[in-house]
Design an enzyme around this catalytic site. Structure first.
Site, PDB file in Angstrom:
ATOM      1  N   PRO A  38      -9.142  31.157   9.056  1.00  0.00           N
ATOM      2  CA  PRO A  38      -7.683  31.043   9.169  1.00  0.00           C
ATOM      3  C   PRO A  38      -7.127  30.191   8.035  1.00  0.00           C
ATOM      4  O   PRO A  38      -7.604  29.087   7.809  1.00  0.00           O
ATOM      5  CB  PRO A  38      -7.491  30.338  10.523  1.00  0.00           C
ATOM      6  CG  PRO A  38      -8.785  29.607  10.756  1.00  0.00           C
ATOM      7  CD  PRO A  38      -9.848  30.440  10.130  1.00  0.00           C
ATOM      8  N   GLN A 115      -4.759  33.161  15.059  1.00  0.00           N
ATOM      9  CA  GLN A 115      -5.097  31.784  15.414  1.00  0.00           C
ATOM     10  C   GLN A 115      -3.864  31.125  16.027  1.00  0.00           C
ATOM     11  O   GLN A 115      -2.858  30.903  15.349  1.00  0.00           O
ATOM     12  CB  GLN A 115      -5.548  30.970  14.197  1.00  0.00           C
ATOM     13  CG  GLN A 115      -6.112  29.615  14.664  1.00  0.00           C
ATOM     14  CD  GLN A 115      -6.334  28.611  13.566  1.00  0.00           C
ATOM     15  OE1 GLN A 115      -5.473  28.404  12.721  1.00  0.00           O
ATOM     16  NE2 GLN A 115      -7.489  27.965  13.587  1.00  0.00           N
ATOM     17  N   HIS A 183      -6.559  27.195  18.222  1.00  0.00           N
ATOM     18  CA  HIS A 183      -6.753  26.154  17.200  1.00  0.00           C
ATOM     19  C   HIS A 183      -6.911  24.807  17.903  1.00  0.00           C
ATOM     20  O   HIS A 183      -5.935  24.159  18.272  1.00  0.00           O
ATOM     21  CB  HIS A 183      -5.553  26.135  16.255  1.00  0.00           C
ATOM     22  CG  HIS A 183      -5.779  25.365  14.983  1.00  0.00           C
ATOM     23  ND1 HIS A 183      -6.781  24.433  14.826  1.00  0.00           N
ATOM     24  CD2 HIS A 183      -5.121  25.401  13.786  1.00  0.00           C
ATOM     25  CE1 HIS A 183      -6.722  23.930  13.599  1.00  0.00           C
ATOM     26  NE2 HIS A 183      -5.728  24.501  12.948  1.00  0.00           N
ATOM     27  N   HIS A 186      -8.946  19.957  13.629  1.00  0.00           N
ATOM     28  CA  HIS A 186      -8.245  19.354  12.479  1.00  0.00           C
ATOM     29  C   HIS A 186      -7.143  18.368  12.830  1.00  0.00           C
ATOM     30  O   HIS A 186      -6.262  18.123  12.014  1.00  0.00           O
ATOM     31  CB  HIS A 186      -7.676  20.455  11.561  1.00  0.00           C
ATOM     32  CG  HIS A 186      -8.692  21.442  11.107  1.00  0.00           C
ATOM     33  ND1 HIS A 186      -8.395  22.606  10.446  1.00  0.00           N
ATOM     34  CD2 HIS A 186     -10.046  21.443  11.224  1.00  0.00           C
ATOM     35  CE1 HIS A 186      -9.497  23.290  10.185  1.00  0.00           C
ATOM     36  NE2 HIS A 186     -10.519  22.600  10.655  1.00  0.00           N
ATOM     37  N   TYR A 188      -4.712  18.627  15.185  1.00  0.00           N
ATOM     38  CA  TYR A 188      -3.461  19.155  15.741  1.00  0.00           C
ATOM     39  C   TYR A 188      -3.480  18.976  17.272  1.00  0.00           C
ATOM     40  O   TYR A 188      -4.391  18.361  17.811  1.00  0.00           O
ATOM     41  CB  TYR A 188      -3.254  20.609  15.299  1.00  0.00           C
ATOM     42  CG  TYR A 188      -3.090  20.717  13.799  1.00  0.00           C
ATOM     43  CD1 TYR A 188      -1.915  20.272  13.187  1.00  0.00           C
ATOM     44  CD2 TYR A 188      -4.115  21.191  12.987  1.00  0.00           C
ATOM     45  CE1 TYR A 188      -1.768  20.318  11.807  1.00  0.00           C
ATOM     46  CE2 TYR A 188      -3.970  21.235  11.603  1.00  0.00           C
ATOM     47  CZ  TYR A 188      -2.797  20.798  11.022  1.00  0.00           C
ATOM     48  OH  TYR A 188      -2.653  20.831   9.657  1.00  0.00           O
TER      49      TYR A 188
HETATM   50  C1  LIG Z   1      -4.786  27.081   2.040  1.00  0.00           C
HETATM   51  C2  LIG Z   1      -5.564  26.756   3.276  1.00  0.00           C
HETATM   52  C3  LIG Z   1      -4.932  26.828   4.510  1.00  0.00           C
HETATM   53  C4  LIG Z   1      -5.641  26.551   5.692  1.00  0.00           C
HETATM   54  N1  LIG Z   1      -5.026  26.711   6.911  1.00  0.00           N
HETATM   55  C5  LIG Z   1      -5.749  26.613   8.056  1.00  0.00           C
HETATM   56  C6  LIG Z   1      -5.197  26.987   9.319  1.00  0.00           C
HETATM   57  O1  LIG Z   1      -4.046  27.470   9.439  1.00  0.00           O
HETATM   58  N2  LIG Z   1      -5.978  26.835  10.419  1.00  0.00           N
HETATM   59  C7  LIG Z   1      -7.247  26.333  10.354  1.00  0.00           C
HETATM   60  O2  LIG Z   1      -7.917  26.186  11.376  1.00  0.00           O
HETATM   61  N3  LIG Z   1      -7.802  26.009   9.158  1.00  0.00           N
HETATM   62  C8  LIG Z   1      -7.110  26.154   8.019  1.00  0.00           C
HETATM   63  N4  LIG Z   1      -7.700  25.911   6.800  1.00  0.00           N
HETATM   64  C9  LIG Z   1      -9.140  25.579   6.748  1.00  0.00           C
HETATM   65  C10 LIG Z   1      -9.972  26.866   6.531  1.00  0.00           C
HETATM   66  O3  LIG Z   1      -9.913  27.709   7.670  1.00  0.00           O
HETATM   67  C11 LIG Z   1     -11.450  26.566   6.246  1.00  0.00           C
HETATM   68  O4  LIG Z   1     -12.015  25.928   7.364  1.00  0.00           O
HETATM   69  C12 LIG Z   1     -11.614  25.686   5.021  1.00  0.00           C
HETATM   70  O5  LIG Z   1     -10.866  26.195   3.924  1.00  0.00           O
HETATM   71  C13 LIG Z   1     -13.079  25.598   4.606  1.00  0.00           C
HETATM   72  O6  LIG Z   1     -13.534  26.858   4.192  1.00  0.00           O
HETATM   73  P1  LIG Z   1     -13.779  27.147   2.606  1.00  0.00           P
HETATM   74  O7  LIG Z   1     -14.569  25.980   2.102  1.00  0.00           O
HETATM   75  O8  LIG Z   1     -14.523  28.446   2.598  1.00  0.00           O
HETATM   76  O9  LIG Z   1     -12.437  27.219   1.946  1.00  0.00           O
HETATM   77  C14 LIG Z   1      -6.999  26.145   5.611  1.00  0.00           C
HETATM   78  C15 LIG Z   1      -7.614  26.063   4.357  1.00  0.00           C
HETATM   79  C16 LIG Z   1      -6.929  26.369   3.203  1.00  0.00           C
HETATM   80  C17 LIG Z   1      -7.648  26.301   1.869  1.00  0.00           C
END
Ligand SMILES: Cc1cc2nc3c(=O)[nH]c(=O)nc-3n(C[C@H](O)[C@H](O)[C@H](O)COP(=O)(O)O)c2cc1C
Length: 379
Positions: A38, A115, A183, A186, A188
Site C-alpha cells: 500500500p 487498505q 491498516h 505505523h 495510525y
Molecule cells: C510513497 C509511499 C507511501 C506509503 N503509503 C503507505 C500507506 O498508505 N499505507 C501503508 O501501510 N504503508 C505505506 N507505505 C509503506 C509501504 O507500504 C512499504 O511498507 C514501504 O515502502 C517498504 O517497502 P519498500 O522498501 O519496498 O518500499 C508507503 C511507502 C511509500 C514509499
C-alpha cells in the site's frame, strides 16, 4: 550454451518456481507471491480515484503483480484523514471511482484489496476533508510522552469507528474487491491503541497487551460479521511507528503472541508484517523476521515487506534519497523454506510497473534503481 547462460537459466527457473506459485488467502487464490505494498499517492482530488489511478494499478496487475493492496483509503468517519487528495472509501462518487479501479485490475488479470485507514492522532487541526473534525485517539496524544492535543475517544467514538470499518469492508465486497486490508500499522489509529506509548487508557481498551488489542480485535470481528465467510481480511501491523522509528510493540515472541492471537481469533485471515528491511531478524536467537515470527505464532499466511530488491529503506526515500537494486536471492530462500508466504513490494513497483514481469522472468539485469522522482507522478 555457455556456463553463464546455464546459470542464468537456472536462476530464472528457481525464481519462477518460487514466486509463481499460487497461494490461498481464505477463499481467494492469489496467482503468485508478489503483492503491491500500500502506498499513499495523493492523486485522487475530492477523495475520488479517477481513470489515472485505475490505470496505474491495472498496469501493475497486467505485469504480473498477484495481489494489489491499494494506498490507504479513509473509512467513513470525519476524523479519519487529513487530505482531500487521498482517496476516501465512502460516498457515492468515491466508491464509483473505486469500482472502476477494481474492474480495471480484474480485466488485467490481477486481484486487489483496499487498505482501510483511520489516521487517529496523526491528524492536524483544520485539515480537509472535514476541517472541523477533531483528532481522536485512545488517549488524545500523538506519540509517547506528548501532550494531550486531541480527543480521548469515548465508547460512542469507538463504536462509530468500528462501524465505519465494517461499512467499508461490506462496500469493498459489494463493489467487487477481492479482500480488504486493515491498516493497523505505523502509528495510525489502530496502532495507537496497540502501542502503550499512545494508549494510556485505564478502561477495557488499555493496560495489558490483550486489552490494547481489544479495539483492533473488535474491528476485525465487526468486519468479519458483515463480509462473506470466504472474503479475506488482512491485518497490517508494524513494530515501528511513523512518530518513533525505534518503537516496538513486542520485545519477545510471547509479547507478540499476546497481540496477534486475539486478532487471529477474531477472524484475521492473513497478516502483513511491515518492516523496513525484511532481512533483519526480529528477536534474538533466531533468523526469523517479523513475518516469519507472525506465521510461526499464528499459523496464518503472512506477507513480508521492506526494501525488497533495494539496498536502502523507504524512510530514506521520504528524505529524497534513491536506492540501488539489491539481489533477492535470500528472499527466495526464505520464501522457499516457508518462513512467510508472500512478499510486498513498495518503491521498486512505484519506480517500475514492470517489476513483477521482469522478476518472474528472471530479467534481473533490467531492474532499475529507485529514484524519488517516481513519487511525483502516477506512471
Ligand atoms: C510513497 C509511499 C507511501 C506509503 N503509503 C503507505 C500507506 O498508505 N499505507 C501503508 O501501510 N504503508 C505505506 N507505505 C509503506 C509501504 O507500504 C512499504 O511498507 C514501504 O515502502 C517498504 O517497502 P519498500 O522498501 O519496498 O518500499 C508507503 C511507502 C511509500 C514509499
Amino acid at each position: 550454451m555457455t556456463v553463464a547462460d546455464d546459470t542464468a537459466t537456472a536462476t530464472e527457473a528457481r525464481t519462477a518456481r518460487i514466486l509463481a506459485r499460487p497461494v490461498q488467502l481464505n477463499g481467494l487464490t492469489v496467482p503468485n507471491r508478489i503483492v503491491m505494498a500500500p502506498m499513499t499517492r495523493q492523486f485522487s482530488p475530492g477523495g475520488i480515484p479517477g481513470e489515472d489511478v485505475a490505470s496505474y494499478y491495472a498496469r501493475r496487475a497486467a505485469a504480473g503483480v498477484g495481489l494489489i493492496v491499494t494506498e490507504g483509503t479513509y473509512v467513513g468517519h470525519d476524523s479519519a484523514g487529513q487530505s482531500d487528495d487521498i482517496p476516501r472509501f465512502h460516498g457515492e462518487k468515491q466508491l464509483a471511482g473505486w469500482k472502476k479501479v477494481v474492474d480495471a485490475v480484474h480485466a488485467a488479470g490481477g486481484t486487489i484489496a483496499p487498505q482501510l485507514w483511520h489516521i487517529g492522532m496523526v491528524r492536524q487541526a483544520g485539515q480537509p476533508p472535514y476541517t472541523d473534525a477533531p483528532a481522536v485517539g485512545p488517549s488524545g496524544i500523538s506519540s509517547a510522552g506528548a501532550e494531550v492535543t486531541g480527543k480521548e475517544m469515548t465508547q460512542q467514538d469507538l463504536d462509530d469507528v468500528i462501524a465505519a470499518f465494517a461499512r467499508a469492508a461490506a462496500d469493498a465486497e459489494r463493489i467487487g474487491f477481492d479482500g480488504i486490508e486493515l491498516h493497523g500499522a505505523h502509528g495510525y489509529l489502530v496502532d495507537q491503541f496497540l502501542w502503550e506509548g499512545t494508549n494510556r487508557r485505564t478502561d477495557a481498551y488499555g493496560g495489558s497487551a490483550v486489552a490494547r488489542t481489544k479495539f483492533a480485535a473488535e474491528i476485525v470481528a465487526a468486519v468479519r460479521a458483515v463480509v462473506s465467510p470466504g472474503f479475506p481480511v488482512i491485518f497490517r501491523y508494524s513494530q515501528w511507528k511513523q512518530q518513533a522509528y525505534d518503537a516496538r510493540l513486542a520485545e519477545t515472541p510471547e509479547e507478540l503472541a499476546a497481540i496477534l492471537t486475539p486478532l487471529a481469533e477474531a477472524g484475521v485471515d492473513a497478516f502483513h508484517a511491515s518492516t523496513r528491511r525484511y532481512w533483519v531478524p526480529e528477536f534474538e536467537g533466531s533468523d526469523l523476521n517479523l513475518a516469519g515470527w507472525t506465521k510461526k505464532l499464528t499459523g496464518k499466511p503472512t506477507i513480508t515487506v521492506g526494501s525488497v530488491g533495494l539496498d536502502g529503506d523507504f524512510i530514506r526515500a521520504f528524505a529524497g534519497e534513491g536506492s540501488s537494486a539489491r539481489s533477492i536471492d535470500d528472499l527466495l530462500d526464505r520464501l522457499e523454506s516457508d518462513e512467510f508466504d508472500l512478499v510486498a513490494i513498495g518503491r521498486a513497483l512505484l519506480q517500475d510497473p514492470e517489476w513483477a514481469a521482469k522478476v518472474l522472468a528472471g530479467r534481473f539485469t533490467e531492474l532499475n534503481a529507485y529514484d524519488p522522482s517516481a513519487l511525483k507522478s502516477l506512471s
